[in-house]
Write a protein that holds these residues in place. Structure first.
Motif, PDB file in Angstrom:
ATOM      1  N   GLU A   1       0.858  -1.190   0.000  1.00 41.59           N
ATOM      2  CA  GLU A   1       0.000   0.000   0.000  1.00 41.59           C
ATOM      3  C   GLU A   1       0.896   1.243   0.000  1.00 41.59           C
ATOM      4  OE1 GLU A   1      -3.110   0.267  -0.397  1.00 41.59           O
ATOM      5  OE2 GLU A   1      -3.525   2.291   0.308  1.00 41.59           O
ATOM      6  N   TYR A   2       0.500   2.269  -0.757  1.00 34.50           N
ATOM      7  CA  TYR A   2       1.293   3.499  -0.845  1.00 34.50           C
ATOM      8  C   TYR A   2       0.631   4.611  -0.042  1.00 34.50           C
ATOM      9  CZ  TYR A   2       4.535   1.585  -4.195  1.00 34.50           C
ATOM     10  OH  TYR A   2       5.519   0.823  -4.769  1.00 34.50           O
ATOM     11  N   LYS A   3       1.425   5.269   0.791  1.00 39.24           N
ATOM     12  CA  LYS A   3       0.930   6.382   1.602  1.00 39.24           C
ATOM     13  C   LYS A   3       1.851   7.582   1.411  1.00 39.24           C
ATOM     14  CE  LYS A   3      -2.331   3.993   3.495  1.00 39.24           C
ATOM     15  NZ  LYS A   3      -3.701   4.247   3.028  1.00 39.24           N
TER      16      LYS A   3
ATOM     17  N   ILE B   1      -3.757   2.314  14.138  1.00 41.95           N
ATOM     18  CA  ILE B   1      -3.561   1.114  13.298  1.00 41.95           C
ATOM     19  C   ILE B   1      -4.250   1.230  11.933  1.00 41.95           C
ATOM     20  CG2 ILE B   1      -3.320  -0.421  15.288  1.00 41.95           C
ATOM     21  CD1 ILE B   1      -6.041  -1.680  14.287  1.00 41.95           C
ATOM     22  N   SER B   2      -4.666   2.446  11.547  1.00 39.72           N
ATOM     23  CA  SER B   2      -5.473   2.554  10.326  1.00 39.72           C
ATOM     24  C   SER B   2      -4.777   1.978   9.090  1.00 39.72           C
ATOM     25  CB  SER B   2      -5.907   3.992  10.080  1.00 39.72           C
ATOM     26  OG  SER B   2      -4.797   4.820   9.907  1.00 39.72           O
ATOM     27  N   ASP B   3      -3.507   2.317   8.884  1.00 32.98           N
ATOM     28  CA  ASP B   3      -2.818   1.819   7.683  1.00 32.98           C
ATOM     29  C   ASP B   3      -2.650   0.295   7.744  1.00 32.98           C
ATOM     30  OD1 ASP B   3      -2.597   4.407   6.884  1.00 32.98           O
ATOM     31  OD2 ASP B   3      -0.487   4.638   7.436  1.00 32.98           O
TER      32      ASP B   3
ATOM     33  N   ALA C   1      -4.504  -1.831   9.445  1.00 31.57           N
ATOM     34  CA  ALA C   1      -5.809  -2.499   9.314  1.00 31.57           C
ATOM     35  C   ALA C   1      -6.244  -2.525   7.852  1.00 31.57           C
ATOM     36  CB  ALA C   1      -6.849  -1.793  10.175  1.00 31.57           C
ATOM     37  N   GLN C   2      -5.976  -1.443   7.125  1.00 30.98           N
ATOM     38  CA  GLN C   2      -6.344  -1.416   5.702  1.00 30.98           C
ATOM     39  C   GLN C   2      -5.556  -2.480   4.925  1.00 30.98           C
ATOM     40  OE1 GLN C   2      -5.479   2.239   3.651  1.00 30.98           O
ATOM     41  NE2 GLN C   2      -6.745   1.707   1.898  1.00 30.98           N
ATOM     42  N   LEU C   3      -4.266  -2.566   5.252  1.00 30.17           N
ATOM     43  CA  LEU C   3      -3.415  -3.555   4.582  1.00 30.17           C
ATOM     44  C   LEU C   3      -3.825  -4.977   4.968  1.00 30.17           C
ATOM     45  CD1 LEU C   3      -0.834  -3.582   2.772  1.00 30.17           C
ATOM     46  CD2 LEU C   3       0.475  -3.874   4.870  1.00 30.17           C
ATOM     47  N   CYS C   4      -4.184  -5.157   6.231  1.00 34.12           N
ATOM     48  CA  CYS C   4      -4.636  -6.475   6.697  1.00 34.12           C
ATOM     49  C   CYS C   4      -5.925  -6.855   5.963  1.00 34.12           C
ATOM     50  CB  CYS C   4      -4.852  -6.429   8.210  1.00 34.12           C
ATOM     51  SG  CYS C   4      -5.473  -7.975   8.858  1.00 34.12           S
ATOM     52  N   ALA C   5      -6.834  -5.897   5.796  1.00 35.11           N
ATOM     53  CA  ALA C   5      -8.091  -6.174   5.081  1.00 35.11           C
ATOM     54  C   ALA C   5      -7.798  -6.580   3.638  1.00 35.11           C
ATOM     55  CB  ALA C   5      -8.994  -4.945   5.121  1.00 35.11           C
ATOM     56  N   GLN C   6      -6.828  -5.923   3.019  1.00 37.93           N
ATOM     57  CA  GLN C   6      -6.443  -6.313   1.644  1.00 37.93           C
ATOM     58  C   GLN C   6      -5.927  -7.755   1.641  1.00 37.93           C
ATOM     59  OE1 GLN C   6      -3.587  -3.604  -0.008  1.00 37.93           O
ATOM     60  NE2 GLN C   6      -4.867  -1.817   0.301  1.00 37.93           N
ATOM     61  N   SER C   7      -5.136  -8.074   2.659  1.00 37.72           N
ATOM     62  CA  SER C   7      -4.573  -9.429   2.749  1.00 37.72           C
ATOM     63  C   SER C   7      -5.683 -10.459   2.917  1.00 37.72           C
ATOM     64  CB  SER C   7      -3.599  -9.520   3.933  1.00 37.72           C
ATOM     65  OG  SER C   7      -2.601  -8.524   3.800  1.00 37.72           O
TER      66      SER C   7
ATOM     67  N   ILE D   1       3.890  -1.411   3.581  1.00 35.49           N
ATOM     68  CA  ILE D   1       3.377  -0.070   3.310  1.00 35.49           C
ATOM     69  C   ILE D   1       4.577   0.772   2.885  1.00 35.49           C
ATOM     70  CG2 ILE D   1       2.174   1.959   4.218  1.00 35.49           C
ATOM     71  CD1 ILE D   1       1.049   0.124   6.424  1.00 35.49           C
ATOM     72  N   PHE D   2       4.436   1.463   1.739  1.00 35.25           N
ATOM     73  CA  PHE D   2       5.488   2.379   1.299  1.00 35.25           C
ATOM     74  C   PHE D   2       5.065   3.779   1.734  1.00 35.25           C
ATOM     75  CE2 PHE D   2       7.315   5.502  -1.492  1.00 35.25           C
ATOM     76  CZ  PHE D   2       8.623   5.092  -1.610  1.00 35.25           C
ATOM     77  N   TYR D   3       5.849   4.373   2.623  1.00 32.76           N
ATOM     78  CA  TYR D   3       5.553   5.732   3.092  1.00 32.76           C
ATOM     79  C   TYR D   3       6.367   6.760   2.303  1.00 32.76           C
ATOM     80  CZ  TYR D   3       2.897   3.947   7.024  1.00 32.76           C
ATOM     81  OH  TYR D   3       1.944   3.334   7.786  1.00 32.76           O
ATOM     82  N   GLY D   4       5.712   7.877   1.994  1.00 33.15           N
ATOM     83  CA  GLY D   4       6.389   8.961   1.267  1.00 33.15           C
ATOM     84  C   GLY D   4       7.428   9.658   2.134  1.00 33.15           C
ATOM     85  N   LYS D   5       7.195   9.639   3.461  1.00 31.98           N
ATOM     86  CA  LYS D   5       8.125  10.294   4.386  1.00 31.98           C
ATOM     87  C   LYS D   5       8.430   9.354   5.542  1.00 31.98           C
ATOM     88  CE  LYS D   5       6.138  14.827   3.735  1.00 31.98           C
ATOM     89  NZ  LYS D   5       5.221  15.743   4.369  1.00 31.98           N
ATOM     90  N   PRO D   6       9.579   8.754   5.647  1.00 31.07           N
ATOM     91  CA  PRO D   6      10.629   8.741   4.625  1.00 31.07           C
ATOM     92  C   PRO D   6      10.221   7.797   3.498  1.00 31.07           C
ATOM     93  CG  PRO D   6      11.187   7.272   6.425  1.00 31.07           C
ATOM     94  CD  PRO D   6       9.880   7.881   6.780  1.00 31.07           C
TER      95      PRO D   6
END
Ligand code: SF4
Length: 211
Positions: free
Chosen positions: A96-98, A106-108, A110-116, A132-137
């Motif tokens: 997932e890209y953020k 835990i929002s990110d 939980a979203q990734l877990c739901a995708q899984s 999860i790929f975060y833009g920062k960093p």
């Protein structure tokens, strides 16, 4: 099993963890508004969506993949799913890209877990980890899809289904996070809190008094 008409969007999970009322305003009442944070996320996703599917080494990379779970009544898109062939078994690895940085809640995850969970149901293979790929960093963070995370995610999904069925959206309560909420104008949280007096006084301020 849910019928397709009752599926909720994957994005509702993040909205619910951020604020159940925000989730209700969007997914029960159909309100939406952009702010700086949602716009940044949208740009990041458009960039990911615009890239082609590709094969890199032993990975086949699919972008913007539609995923569903009839068990959980969920549907949405996964930004990126990397598929690998493990001795004849095709295994998915969602990424997932953020645009921002890792969150305290835990929002990110939980979203990734739901995708899984969707991918597990669709492909009948276990998904033990994702990223999860975060833009920062600009960095990938690996997330283990543990039993605890699965249980928490399913609890959130059930709570969203219940809210949508009953159409009972929680009352507004002003908190620090409201400053970052794209629906602050529509929600008017200050009007429902102890800051009511300040809020009403603000409405009666003349233009000259307004900085
Ligand atoms: S303004 Fe605050 S209470 Fe209202 S939806 Fe947003 S975060 Fe929730």
């Amino acid at each position: 099993m849910y019928s397709e008409d009752d599926y909720i969007q994957l994005s509702a999970i993040q909205h619910y963890v951020f604020c159940p009322r925000q989730c209700g305003l969007i997914h029960v009442h159909g309100l939406w508004s952009e702010n700086m944070f949602t716009a940044r996320g949208k740009i990041m996703h458009e960039r990911v969506d615009s890239e082609e599917d590709e094969t890199r080494g032993d990975k086949h990379i699919v972008r913007t993949l539609t995923i569903i779970s009839s068990r959980l009544g969920l549907s949405g898109k996964a930004d990126v799913v990397e598929f690998t062939d493990d001795n004849g078994i095709i295994k998915p690895y969602p990424v997932e890209y953020k645009s921002g940085q890792p969150k305290q809640n835990i929002s990110d995850m939980a979203q990734l877990c739901a995708q899984s969970l969707c991918l597990e149901e669709m492909m009948n293979v276990p998904v033990r980890s994702a990223a999860i790929f975060y833009g920062k960093p600009r960095k990938r963070q690996i997330i283990e899809i543990t039993d605890d995370l699965r249980a928490k995610t399913e609890k959130i999904i059930l709570a969203i289904h219940r809210m949508i069925e009953t159409r009972e959206v929680p009352q507004a309560k002003y908190e620090k996070k409201c400053k970052f909420c794209s629906l602050e104008n529509e929600c008017m949280p200050a009007a429902g809190s102890k800051k009511l007096t300040n809020y009403i006084q603000g409405l009666f301020k003349t233009d000259e008094e307004t900085p």
